[in-house]
Structures are given as C-alpha cells and as structure tokens.
Design a protein around this motif. Sequence first.
Motif, PDB file in Angstrom:
ATOM      1  N   UNK A   1     -13.333  -3.435   6.650  1.00  0.00           N
ATOM      2  CA  UNK A   1     -12.076  -3.904   6.062  1.00  0.00           C
ATOM      3  C   UNK A   1     -10.942  -3.808   7.053  1.00  0.00           C
ATOM      4  N   UNK A   2      -9.744  -3.582   6.554  1.00  0.00           N
ATOM      5  CA  UNK A   2      -8.555  -3.632   7.401  1.00  0.00           C
ATOM      6  C   UNK A   2      -7.927  -2.260   7.574  1.00  0.00           C
ATOM      7  N   UNK A   3      -7.178  -2.139   8.661  1.00  0.00           N
ATOM      8  CA  UNK A   3      -6.488  -0.886   8.979  1.00  0.00           C
ATOM      9  C   UNK A   3      -4.993  -1.174   9.063  1.00  0.00           C
ATOM     10  N   UNK A   4      -4.207  -0.375   8.374  1.00  0.00           N
ATOM     11  CA  UNK A   4      -2.747  -0.493   8.431  1.00  0.00           C
ATOM     12  C   UNK A   4      -2.175   0.730   9.152  1.00  0.00           C
ATOM     13  N   UNK A   5      -1.151   0.498   9.969  1.00  0.00           N
ATOM     14  CA  UNK A   5      -0.582   1.559  10.797  1.00  0.00           C
ATOM     15  C   UNK A   5       0.911   1.694  10.517  1.00  0.00           C
ATOM     16  N   UNK A   6       1.352   2.941  10.323  1.00  0.00           N
ATOM     17  CA  UNK A   6       2.767   3.236  10.099  1.00  0.00           C
ATOM     18  C   UNK A   6       3.142   4.532  10.809  1.00  0.00           C
ATOM     19  N   UNK A   7       4.432   4.718  11.031  1.00  0.00           N
ATOM     20  CA  UNK A   7       4.893   6.008  11.559  1.00  0.00           C
ATOM     21  C   UNK A   7       4.727   7.087  10.502  1.00  0.00           C
ATOM     22  N   UNK A   8       5.100   6.762   9.263  1.00  0.00           N
ATOM     23  CA  UNK A   8       4.940   7.692   8.152  1.00  0.00           C
ATOM     24  C   UNK A   8       4.165   7.018   7.018  1.00  0.00           C
ATOM     25  N   UNK A   9       3.409   7.793   6.286  1.00  0.00           N
ATOM     26  CA  UNK A   9       2.646   7.235   5.166  1.00  0.00           C
ATOM     27  C   UNK A   9       3.561   6.549   4.163  1.00  0.00           C
ATOM     28  N   UNK A  10       4.731   7.131   3.945  1.00  0.00           N
ATOM     29  CA  UNK A  10       5.659   6.592   2.946  1.00  0.00           C
ATOM     30  C   UNK A  10       6.191   5.213   3.306  1.00  0.00           C
ATOM     31  N   UNK A  11       6.016   4.808   4.577  1.00  0.00           N
ATOM     32  CA  UNK A  11       6.441   3.456   4.978  1.00  0.00           C
ATOM     33  C   UNK A  11       5.675   2.385   4.197  1.00  0.00           C
ATOM     34  N   UNK A  12       4.513   2.760   3.675  1.00  0.00           N
ATOM     35  CA  UNK A  12       3.735   1.829   2.841  1.00  0.00           C
ATOM     36  C   UNK A  12       4.586   1.314   1.677  1.00  0.00           C
ATOM     37  N   UNK A  13       5.311   2.229   1.064  1.00  0.00           N
ATOM     38  CA  UNK A  13       6.163   1.855  -0.059  1.00  0.00           C
ATOM     39  C   UNK A  13       7.494   1.253   0.403  1.00  0.00           C
ATOM     40  N   UNK A  14       7.981   1.719   1.541  1.00  0.00           N
ATOM     41  CA  UNK A  14       9.215   1.145   2.112  1.00  0.00           C
ATOM     42  C   UNK A  14       9.028  -0.346   2.373  1.00  0.00           C
ATOM     43  N   UNK A  15       7.816  -0.713   2.839  1.00  0.00           N
ATOM     44  CA  UNK A  15       7.512  -2.120   3.144  1.00  0.00           C
ATOM     45  C   UNK A  15       6.929  -2.867   1.937  1.00  0.00           C
ATOM     46  N   UNK A  16       6.823  -2.189   0.812  1.00  0.00           N
ATOM     47  CA  UNK A  16       6.362  -2.800  -0.449  1.00  0.00           C
ATOM     48  C   UNK A  16       4.931  -3.355  -0.355  1.00  0.00           C
ATOM     49  N   UNK A  17       4.080  -2.671   0.392  1.00  0.00           N
ATOM     50  CA  UNK A  17       2.686  -3.129   0.489  1.00  0.00           C
ATOM     51  C   UNK A  17       1.950  -2.984  -0.838  1.00  0.00           C
ATOM     52  N   UNK A  18       2.417  -2.084  -1.700  1.00  0.00           N
ATOM     53  CA  UNK A  18       1.749  -1.886  -2.982  1.00  0.00           C
ATOM     54  C   UNK A  18       1.829  -3.131  -3.864  1.00  0.00           C
ATOM     55  N   UNK A  19       2.740  -4.058  -3.519  1.00  0.00           N
ATOM     56  CA  UNK A  19       2.893  -5.298  -4.297  1.00  0.00           C
ATOM     57  C   UNK A  19       2.121  -6.476  -3.691  1.00  0.00           C
ATOM     58  N   UNK A  20       1.537  -6.237  -2.527  1.00  0.00           N
ATOM     59  CA  UNK A  20       0.942  -7.338  -1.761  1.00  0.00           C
ATOM     60  C   UNK A  20      -0.589  -7.278  -1.821  1.00  0.00           C
ATOM     61  N   UNK A  21      -1.188  -8.352  -2.325  1.00  0.00           N
ATOM     62  CA  UNK A  21      -2.657  -8.414  -2.436  1.00  0.00           C
ATOM     63  C   UNK A  21      -3.347  -8.312  -1.077  1.00  0.00           C
ATOM     64  N   UNK A  22      -2.658  -8.698  -0.007  1.00  0.00           N
ATOM     65  CA  UNK A  22      -3.261  -8.688   1.334  1.00  0.00           C
ATOM     66  C   UNK A  22      -3.642  -7.279   1.772  1.00  0.00           C
ATOM     67  N   UNK A  23      -3.044  -6.259   1.136  1.00  0.00           N
ATOM     68  CA  UNK A  23      -3.295  -4.876   1.559  1.00  0.00           C
ATOM     69  C   UNK A  23      -4.316  -4.165   0.673  1.00  0.00           C
ATOM     70  N   UNK A  24      -4.904  -4.891  -0.246  1.00  0.00           N
ATOM     71  CA  UNK A  24      -5.889  -4.283  -1.142  1.00  0.00           C
ATOM     72  C   UNK A  24      -7.179  -3.919  -0.405  1.00  0.00           C
ATOM     73  N   UNK A  25      -7.423  -4.568   0.732  1.00  0.00           N
ATOM     74  CA  UNK A  25      -8.662  -4.320   1.470  1.00  0.00           C
ATOM     75  C   UNK A  25      -8.466  -3.354   2.639  1.00  0.00           C
ATOM     76  N   UNK A  26      -7.395  -2.551   2.611  1.00  0.00           N
ATOM     77  CA  UNK A  26      -7.170  -1.543   3.660  1.00  0.00           C
ATOM     78  C   UNK A  26      -8.113  -0.366   3.423  1.00  0.00           C
ATOM     79  N   UNK A  27      -8.900  -0.062   4.451  1.00  0.00           N
ATOM     80  CA  UNK A  27      -9.880   1.022   4.315  1.00  0.00           C
ATOM     81  C   UNK A  27      -9.399   2.319   4.953  1.00  0.00           C
TER      82      UNK A  27
END
Length: 426
Positions: free
Chosen positions: A58-84
């Motif tokens: 699957x896919x890998x997402x990279x951030x400085x902080x884990x909380x950036x996931x929510x800062x960038x609103x990835x939880x709303x984006x279907x493209x990030x559902x396959x992040x392993x």
Amino acid sequence: MKEDFLHYLWKFKKFEVLNLKTFNGEEITIINVGEYLELAGPDFFNAQITIGNQKWAGNVEIHLKSSDWYVHHHERDEAYENVILHVVWEHDAEIFRKNNTEIPVLELKKYVDAVTISNYQSLISPKSWIFCEKQIQEIDEFVFKNWQERLFFERLERKSKPIFDLLEQTNHDWEAVLFCLLAKNFGLNTNGEIFLKIAQNIPFFVLRKESFEVENLEALIFGTAGLLDSEKEDNYFKDLKFRYFYLLHKHQLEKNCIEPVQFFKHRPDNFPTIRLSQLANLYHTQQNLFSKINTLNSLNSTYDLFQVSTSEYWLNHYQFDKESPKKKKSLSKSFVDLILINTIIPLQFAFAKSQGKELSEDLIRLLNEVSPEKNAIIDKFHSFGIVSKSAFDSQSLLQLKNEYCNKSKCLECSVGIELLKKQLVV
C-alpha cells in the motif's frame, strides 16, 4: 527540520533499517519503500512492508508530526485509506482509518544518526545566495555533469509546454508556431510578450502568401503592432499604412488593439522597429523556415540561415520621420545565439518528442558550440568555482538556481544529496 528531509531519509533508507519497530513495538521490515511521485495523495505509492507477521502492500504517508494528518485533513480524503504506515519524526497523536483501525506509526528520529542530521543542518543553514555555495565545487565532476544533463532536459521540458500550447492554437501548424516563437525571441525581455501577440494576430497563411513582398510583410507586422496608427509625413510610412489597410480588406482581417511596443531603455539597434523589420526580412528571404530550422545541426549553419538585415529604409532610420546616419543593421551572432537557445533547440526538442524521436545527444552537442549566456546568475556561480564553458552549462545552471536553489529543493538536487552523503566543513 523539513518534511522533504524525511522524504529523502525514507526514499534512500538513510536510517537504521534493522530492528525497526512501530511506536507500539511491532517489528517492521521494509521490502520496498514505494514510488515517490510528488503528486496529490500519499507521499509513497505501492510500498511493501512487513509489520509483525503480516505483509502489507500500500502507501506510505510522511509527516513531521503524527497530528499533521489531521492538520492536512487526510481523514476526509479517500486517497489516504490505503496508507499502511505513517512515517513521522515525532509521534504526538494516534491516527485512525474510517473503520476505526489504527494506522501503524514509525517514529523516524529514533533511527537516524547524528552525522546525517548534522550534514542536513549544515546544508540548509546558513543561507546566503544558495545553501551550498561553499561546498558545491567539491562535488564529484561525474555526478555534477550527469546532474547538468538532467537539469538541461528538465528546462527543455518546461520550454516545450508553451510550444505544444501554441501547436493546439495554430491547428498543429509547426510553421505558425515557429513564427510565434521567433517573434517573441526578437522582442527580447521587454517586448517579447507583445511581439508574440502580434504574431498570434497575423494568420500564418496570410504571412505566407504575402512573403514575396517584404513591404507587405512589414505593413502587416508594423500595422498589427500599432506602429502605423498615427499620421506622418514620411513616404515609406504612408506606403506601409496604405498597404496595411489594403491587406486587411484583401484577407478580411480585423484590426485588434495590442499593447504598445516599448522603445524606452533599449539601445537603438534593439528598437522594436528594427527587430520587426529584421523579422519581416527573415520571412521574405527564407521559405519553409521550419523545415530548415528543424534540421540545423551546427552553429555555423545557424549563423548562415540568420544572415538577415532590415529593409533599406531602416538603414538610415530607427524610427519613422527621424533620419539617422546610414548603418546596416544585421542580426549579430550573439542575438542568433539567443535564438538558438530559446527557439531553435526547444522547437527541435518538442518536434522530436511529438514524433517519438530521440535527439538528446545532438542537442547537447549543438548547445556546447554556443557561448554561455552572461547574466548575474552565471556570474555568481562562477564566483563559487562553477564555470560555464558553453550555453549547455549556463542553461543547466539557470534551471538549478530557479527550480531548485530558489525553491529550497536541496533534497531533490543531486548536489544536495551528495553533500548529505559526507560530512563537509562549511
């Protein structure tokens, strides 16, 4: 610390890959880091990783902080559902998929040695003109030359985009595209966009039909430029004006308003009147210019093709109604060099690309015959020991400065990556 540094670390595995564990203590084995596409969506696609006893693709997402996931609103984006795997520098928040399963986290700072971090900090700080100005001349020549080639073709790719746009606008008429590109080139920086609009407002089939009389070409070009709108006593001006309105009627053309050409701060030989007359005379003396330009393979043959001057009237004029000492105003070799750099080579590259052909070596060889451009950027690189011996060198350095140094893309640059591989003293 910037996110692109983490991209670099993951892409090239610049961390301790043995004994990796998720933040929750599960063992991680990297089979494939994935493909770094720099597109919308996760940072690395199609990675293969074993977490615990389970192999994941699957896919890998990279951030400085884990909380950036929510800062960038990835939880709303279907493209990030396959992040392993979520790779972060600092883990400060748990991240969950929509089905409420937690995404495994690798906290990278535990596995990166101090030397790598020190090299990165040395590379990006302090910055003066470019980050690596005290180190760039220490880069291995083979590495730098290979990087120059890639930079050169990146620059050609960028220059080819407006060419293909023009091709669409001209119904795939390469001769018309060439006329537009040459017009822009003849206008230099000040009048380039205005000259381009002039060319775009003259249907090329009209230019082709009228090319046997240079006065008709000048009438079309000068008239479209708005240079015949006033009233003057000069007989040549009156003749061009008469011809222009006759040609408008003959070809059923409309007169469009274009931004006035600029004379201010130009040397007389670069006055728009002179450059437009040279352009008209080029198309008067050369038929089927595209086929000739597309087969140019040497600097001397380019100079021969562009042995063109102004019409006779402009031998003792720079502007209408103002006579000056007689002087032949031919295209200089330095001006032809600019045409070769900015029009001929990009056009040859674009045409070859459209035909599925490869011209890389020929284009490099041709540009290596041309003297390097002279400007502040090339001079500054020279002061750091990076000397341009040809236009190939100067074009690649312009691409380096504008697209990498100015945008702080050190970790996408071969120079920056090489400097990170060794500990250098700044």
